[in-house]
Design an enzyme around this catalytic site. Structure first.
Site, PDB file in Angstrom:
ATOM      1  N   HIS A 233       0.252  -6.878 -23.238  1.00  0.00           N
ATOM      2  CA  HIS A 233      -0.815  -6.008 -23.735  1.00  0.00           C
ATOM      3  C   HIS A 233      -1.108  -6.251 -25.226  1.00  0.00           C
ATOM      4  CE1 HIS A 233      -0.245  -4.243 -19.928  1.00  0.00           C
ATOM      5  NE2 HIS A 233       0.620  -3.300 -20.236  1.00  0.00           N
TER       6      HIS A 233
ATOM      7  N   LEU B 288     -16.411   6.397 -36.980  1.00  0.00           N
ATOM      8  CA  LEU B 288     -17.113   6.377 -35.689  1.00  0.00           C
ATOM      9  C   LEU B 288     -16.136   6.891 -34.638  1.00  0.00           C
ATOM     10  CD1 LEU B 288     -19.312   5.578 -33.646  1.00  0.00           C
ATOM     11  CD2 LEU B 288     -18.499   3.238 -33.776  1.00  0.00           C
TER      12      LEU B 288
ATOM     13  N   GLY C 119       3.452   1.734  -1.877  1.00  0.00           N
ATOM     14  CA  GLY C 119       4.227   1.806  -3.122  1.00  0.00           C
ATOM     15  C   GLY C 119       3.631   2.715  -4.181  1.00  0.00           C
TER      16      GLY C 119
ATOM     17  N   ARG D 245      -9.011   2.351 -33.038  1.00  0.00           N
ATOM     18  CA  ARG D 245      -8.033   3.085 -32.214  1.00  0.00           C
ATOM     19  C   ARG D 245      -8.408   2.957 -30.743  1.00  0.00           C
ATOM     20  NH1 ARG D 245      -7.171   8.299 -34.362  1.00  0.00           N
ATOM     21  NH2 ARG D 245      -8.728   9.007 -32.912  1.00  0.00           N
TER      22      ARG D 245
ATOM     23  N   LEU E 285      -6.956  -5.283 -21.099  1.00  0.00           N
ATOM     24  CA  LEU E 285      -8.236  -5.981 -21.269  1.00  0.00           C
ATOM     25  C   LEU E 285      -9.402  -5.187 -20.690  1.00  0.00           C
ATOM     26  CD1 LEU E 285      -7.163  -9.658 -20.640  1.00  0.00           C
ATOM     27  CD2 LEU E 285      -7.942  -8.639 -22.783  1.00  0.00           C
ATOM     28  N   GLY E 286      -9.099  -4.151 -19.920  1.00  0.00           N
ATOM     29  CA  GLY E 286     -10.160  -3.320 -19.351  1.00  0.00           C
ATOM     30  C   GLY E 286     -10.434  -2.081 -20.189  1.00  0.00           C
TER      31      GLY E 286
ATOM     32  N   TYR F 151     -12.597   3.451 -37.593  1.00  0.00           N
ATOM     33  CA  TYR F 151     -12.841   4.023 -38.920  1.00  0.00           C
ATOM     34  C   TYR F 151     -12.415   3.069 -40.012  1.00  0.00           C
ATOM     35  CZ  TYR F 151      -8.020   5.945 -38.311  1.00  0.00           C
ATOM     36  OH  TYR F 151      -6.682   6.119 -38.062  1.00  0.00           O
TER      37      TYR F 151
ATOM     38  N   ALA G 217       0.806  -1.226   0.000  1.00  0.00           N
ATOM     39  CA  ALA G 217       0.000   0.000   0.000  1.00  0.00           C
ATOM     40  C   ALA G 217       0.837   1.273   0.000  1.00  0.00           C
ATOM     41  CB  ALA G 217      -0.924  -0.005   1.209  1.00  0.00           C
TER      42      ALA G 217
HETATM   43  P1  NDP Z   1      -1.483   7.424 -40.192  1.00  0.00           P
HETATM   44  O1  NDP Z   1      -1.307   8.150 -41.455  1.00  0.00           O
HETATM   45  O2  NDP Z   1      -1.000   8.047 -38.969  1.00  0.00           O
HETATM   46  O3  NDP Z   1      -0.789   6.034 -40.289  1.00  0.00           O
HETATM   47  C1  NDP Z   1      -1.187   5.022 -41.162  1.00  0.00           C
HETATM   48  C2  NDP Z   1      -0.261   3.849 -41.047  1.00  0.00           C
HETATM   49  O4  NDP Z   1       0.882   4.109 -41.822  1.00  0.00           O
HETATM   50  C3  NDP Z   1       0.259   3.539 -39.669  1.00  0.00           C
HETATM   51  O5  NDP Z   1       0.420   2.143 -39.566  1.00  0.00           O
HETATM   52  C4  NDP Z   1       1.576   4.245 -39.610  1.00  0.00           C
HETATM   53  O6  NDP Z   1       2.513   3.674 -38.749  1.00  0.00           O
HETATM   54  C5  NDP Z   1       2.048   4.085 -41.029  1.00  0.00           C
HETATM   55  N1  NDP Z   1       2.917   5.151 -41.455  1.00  0.00           N
HETATM   56  C6  NDP Z   1       2.834   6.467 -41.137  1.00  0.00           C
HETATM   57  N2  NDP Z   1       3.830   7.151 -41.731  1.00  0.00           N
HETATM   58  C7  NDP Z   1       4.526   6.245 -42.449  1.00  0.00           C
HETATM   59  C8  NDP Z   1       5.672   6.318 -43.267  1.00  0.00           C
HETATM   60  N3  NDP Z   1       6.275   7.470 -43.478  1.00  0.00           N
HETATM   61  N4  NDP Z   1       6.128   5.186 -43.824  1.00  0.00           N
HETATM   62  C9  NDP Z   1       5.520   4.022 -43.621  1.00  0.00           C
HETATM   63  N5  NDP Z   1       4.430   3.875 -42.840  1.00  0.00           N
HETATM   64  C10 NDP Z   1       3.952   4.978 -42.271  1.00  0.00           C
HETATM   65  O7  NDP Z   1      -3.010   7.019 -39.916  1.00  0.00           O
HETATM   66  P2  NDP Z   1      -4.306   7.042 -40.819  1.00  0.00           P
HETATM   67  O8  NDP Z   1      -3.956   7.003 -42.268  1.00  0.00           O
HETATM   68  O9  NDP Z   1      -5.176   5.978 -40.327  1.00  0.00           O
HETATM   69  O10 NDP Z   1      -4.946   8.420 -40.436  1.00  0.00           O
HETATM   70  C11 NDP Z   1      -4.314   9.660 -40.718  1.00  0.00           C
HETATM   71  C12 NDP Z   1      -4.651  10.632 -39.603  1.00  0.00           C
HETATM   72  O11 NDP Z   1      -6.049  10.854 -39.532  1.00  0.00           O
HETATM   73  C13 NDP Z   1      -4.234  10.076 -38.246  1.00  0.00           C
HETATM   74  O12 NDP Z   1      -3.736  11.121 -37.470  1.00  0.00           O
HETATM   75  C14 NDP Z   1      -5.541   9.570 -37.672  1.00  0.00           C
HETATM   76  O13 NDP Z   1      -5.557   9.574 -36.280  1.00  0.00           O
HETATM   77  C15 NDP Z   1      -6.534  10.576 -38.246  1.00  0.00           C
HETATM   78  N6  NDP Z   1      -7.864   9.994 -38.330  1.00  0.00           N
HETATM   79  C16 NDP Z   1      -8.643  10.079 -37.243  1.00  0.00           C
HETATM   80  C17 NDP Z   1      -9.903   9.563 -37.262  1.00  0.00           C
HETATM   81  C18 NDP Z   1     -10.725   9.673 -36.044  1.00  0.00           C
HETATM   82  O14 NDP Z   1     -10.279  10.187 -35.018  1.00  0.00           O
HETATM   83  N7  NDP Z   1     -11.924   9.191 -36.063  1.00  0.00           N
HETATM   84  C19 NDP Z   1     -10.478   8.924 -38.438  1.00  0.00           C
HETATM   85  C20 NDP Z   1      -9.570   8.858 -39.527  1.00  0.00           C
HETATM   86  C21 NDP Z   1      -8.316   9.376 -39.463  1.00  0.00           C
HETATM   87  P3  NDP Z   1       2.781   4.282 -37.300  1.00  0.00           P
HETATM   88  O15 NDP Z   1       1.534   3.994 -36.557  1.00  0.00           O
HETATM   89  O16 NDP Z   1       3.952   3.564 -36.821  1.00  0.00           O
HETATM   90  O17 NDP Z   1       3.027   5.750 -37.444  1.00  0.00           O
HETATM   91  C1  BG6 Z   2       2.397  -0.769 -18.494  1.00  0.00           C
HETATM   92  C2  BG6 Z   2       3.842  -0.709 -18.914  1.00  0.00           C
HETATM   93  O1  BG6 Z   2       1.993  -2.097 -18.321  1.00  0.00           O
HETATM   94  O2  BG6 Z   2       1.606  -0.150 -19.500  1.00  0.00           O
HETATM   95  C3  BG6 Z   2       4.278   0.717 -19.148  1.00  0.00           C
HETATM   96  O3  BG6 Z   2       4.630  -1.288 -17.877  1.00  0.00           O
HETATM   97  C4  BG6 Z   2       3.355   1.398 -20.127  1.00  0.00           C
HETATM   98  O4  BG6 Z   2       5.597   0.767 -19.638  1.00  0.00           O
HETATM   99  C5  BG6 Z   2       1.907   1.215 -19.693  1.00  0.00           C
HETATM  100  O5  BG6 Z   2       3.670   2.773 -20.137  1.00  0.00           O
HETATM  101  C6  BG6 Z   2       0.949   1.756 -20.745  1.00  0.00           C
HETATM  102  O6  BG6 Z   2      -0.355   1.764 -20.230  1.00  0.00           O
HETATM  103  P1  BG6 Z   2      -1.411   2.825 -20.755  1.00  0.00           P
HETATM  104  O7  BG6 Z   2      -2.678   2.398 -20.138  1.00  0.00           O
HETATM  105  O8  BG6 Z   2      -0.942   4.163 -20.278  1.00  0.00           O
HETATM  106  O9  BG6 Z   2      -1.398   2.743 -22.245  1.00  0.00           O
END
Ligand code: NDP
Ligand code: BG6
Length: 492
Positions: A240, A399, A17, A370, A180-181, A378, A15
């Site tokens: 996770h 959505l 910690g 997401r 999972l929560g 989406y 407790a």
């Molecule tokens: P991103 O463009 O962020 O990423 C798409 C995917 O491509 C991810 O897997 C990402 O990897 C990868 N990627 C990004 N940059 C590169 C790169 N230079 N080379 C290779 N791979 C790459 O996401 P989305 O296309 O899905 O969406 C674009 C933006 O629009 C995001 O910010 C998203 O959150 C937003 N959006 C939000 C929505 C909402 O809130 N409802 C709906 C639709 C879009 P990594 O994850 O490692 O970066």
């Molecule tokens: C924990 C990891 O289990 O999950 C941390 O030990 C990590 O390193 C954390 O930052 C992430 O949890 P969340 O809920 O903030 O995404």
């Protein structure tokens, strides 16, 4: 007091910690405040430090996020708290704890006991032994909530599992994985199995690859001592992300019952061969000299990290599932600290449209779930450019929870899970055979990394991780479309 009343005692082991202070007590406060505890619930903190309830309150209060008019309620909350000081390895101290709980149970016909182990793994064994010896309820049920790490590899995990199995029944053990929560992780089952349109395409015939991503925009921040012993694979990927993987890839369970769901998770894990080093990219962040504040500091600059450490803070692994549904579909699982953004998501990338009639302009559909932040589902899809043009453009069915469920508060993962333990729901906890399968998949890789002292590739704090990871994802078939732009919908 009615003769048939039950009471419950939630015992926080450790407790004094950090986890107790930052997570467990704030969660208990939320449950208390929202009146979600079963009737007659009391809390007992247990640790080695001598703390009065006033001192405990002082430690915990800054993390409770109290509203302006919540002081009185907070006092009431500490009114249901007790604290017992005691060592972890002394039976007499646990007798003393048991006596305190027993006293709280007087006047009730049954007293239920929940033990939360917010403790370092080094004392798990002795504490659980002493709980079993001295503190089990004789009138109600007893449940033990165990925090990760559940071992460091298959052998140590099996040792811990058989120790626990020698003391408690499986239905008394709750291995917590707080992912999972989370709302969207819980939503995966509904999205997949309550939507007729997804079932037929959720397989190797339509899906090219699945990417499961965890990114944090901060480094180890003085937590390097713990982190360095485990590394990102043990800290995030093996637990996770693997849980998210299971819920994305498993077959439909026979029912919503915990046993049926956990059976399917185990089954899909059994179809995954151990991950090989060739399927992995490892990284470690270095400071960005041009940045400001924390960004300047690399992992090795953290004073709590041992000099010259080669512990990875980034990992990508390509997982394969050898079953009829998924054979040939890579599951690209990646996680890292000190990256460009905070994000956890599942990205299901569908195949190219066969028999193209749009001159290669159609981009792949992607279904993105997401998890955080800003929960959303989406579906990226092609549509005709509105108006006179007959061009085709990328768009989305969107959505976004904040827009669609504006006034619905989403509870913290720990709140749901702790409540589940009160009600004996084990669906969102990890079963021992699931854990064994998870370690079977990762242990050979982890041992090889340790044995061969595999050096991670440096990546800059605030970047997207090592460039090799993008190259590997591309090699596996992932296709990034830089032309997609999301226009945040305006309120109408
Ligand atoms: P991103 O463009 O962020 O990423 C798409 C995917 O491509 C991810 O897997 C990402 O990897 C990868 N990627 C990004 N940059 C590169 C790169 N230079 N080379 C290779 N791979 C790459 O996401 P989305 O296309 O899905 O969406 C674009 C933006 O629009 C995001 O910010 C998203 O959150 C937003 N959006 C939000 C929505 C909402 O809130 N409802 C709906 C639709 C879009 P990594 O994850 O490692 O970066
Ligand atoms: C924990 C990891 O289990 O999950 C941390 O030990 C990590 O390193 C954390 O930052 C992430 O949890 P969340 O809920 O903030 O995404």
């Amino acid at each position: 007091m009615s003769a048939s009343k039950e009471c419950s005692t939630f015992i926080v082991m450790g407790a004094s910690g950090d986890l107790a202070k930052k997570k467990i007590y704030p969660t208990l406060w939320q449950l208390y405040k929202k009146e979600l505890f079963p009737a007659n619930t009391k809390i007992v903190g247990y640790a080695r430090s001598a703390l009065s309830i006033t001192q405990l309150k002082e430690r915990v209060k800054p993390f409770l996020k109290l509203g302006a008019d919540e002081e009185k309620k907070c006092d009431d909350f500490f009114g249901i708290n007790e604290y017992v000081r005691g060592a972890y390895d002394e039976k007499e101290a646990f007798d003393n704890l048991a006596a305190k709980i027993w006293k709280l149970e007087q006047g009730f016909t049954a007293g239920n006991r929940l033990f939360y182990l917010a403790l370092p793994p080094s004392v798990f064994d002795v504490v659980t032994t002493n709980i079993k010896l001295c503190c089990m309820s004789k009138t109600g049920w007893s449940r033990v909530i165990v925090e990760k790490p559940f071992g460091k590899d298959l052998e140590s995990s099996e040792k811990l599992s058989s120790h626990l199995a020698g003391l408690f029944k499986e239905e008394e053990i709750y291995r917590i994985d707080h992912y999972l929560g989370k709302e969207m992780v819980q939503n995966l089952m509904v999205l997949r199995f309550a939507n007729c349109i997804l079932g037929p395409v959720w397989n190797r015939n339509y899906i090219n690859n699945v990417v499961i991503t965890f990114k944090e925009p901060f480094g180890t921040k003085g937590r390097g001592g713990y982190f360095d012993e485990f590394g990102i694979i043990r800290d995030v990927m093996q637990n996770h992300l693997l849980q998210i993987f299971c819920l994305t890839a498993m077959e439909k369970p026979c029912s919503n019952a915990a046993g049926d769901i956990r059976d399917e998770k185990v089954k899909v894990l059994k179809s995954v061969p151990p991950i090989e080093l060739d399927d992995v990219v490892l990284g470690q962040y270095v400071g960005d000299p041009k940045g400001e504040g924390d960004i300047k500091e690399g992992y090795l600059d953290d004073p709590t990290v041992p000099t010259g450490s080669i512990t990875p803070t980034y990992a990508m692994a390509v997982m394969k599932i050898k079953n009829e549904r998924w054979d040939g579909v890579p599951f690209i699982v990646k996680c890292g600290k000190a990256l460009n953004e905070r994000k956890t998501e599942v990205r299901v990338q569908f195949k190219d449209v066969p028999g193209d009639i749009f001159e290669g302009k159609a981009k792949r559909n992607e279904l993105v779930i997401r998890v955080q932040p800003n929960e959303a589902v989406y579906l990226k899809m092609m549509t005709k450019q509105p108006g006179m043009s007959d061009d085709i453009v990328e768009s989305e069915l969107d959505l976004t929870y904040k827009a669609r469920y504006k006034d619905v508060p989403l509870p913290d993962a720990y709140e749901r899970l702790i409540l589940d333990v009160f009600y004996g729901l084990q669906t969102n906890f990890v079963r021992s055979d699931e854990l064994a399968e998870a370690w079977r998949i990762f242990t050979p890789l982890l041992h090889q990394i340790d044995r061969e002292k595999i050096k991670p590739t440096p990546y800059v704090y605030g970047s997207r991780g090592p460039p090799e990871a993008d190259a590997k994802a591309k090699g596996e078939g992932f296709c990034f479309s830089p032309s997609y732009k999301w226009n945040k919908p305006q309120p109408f």
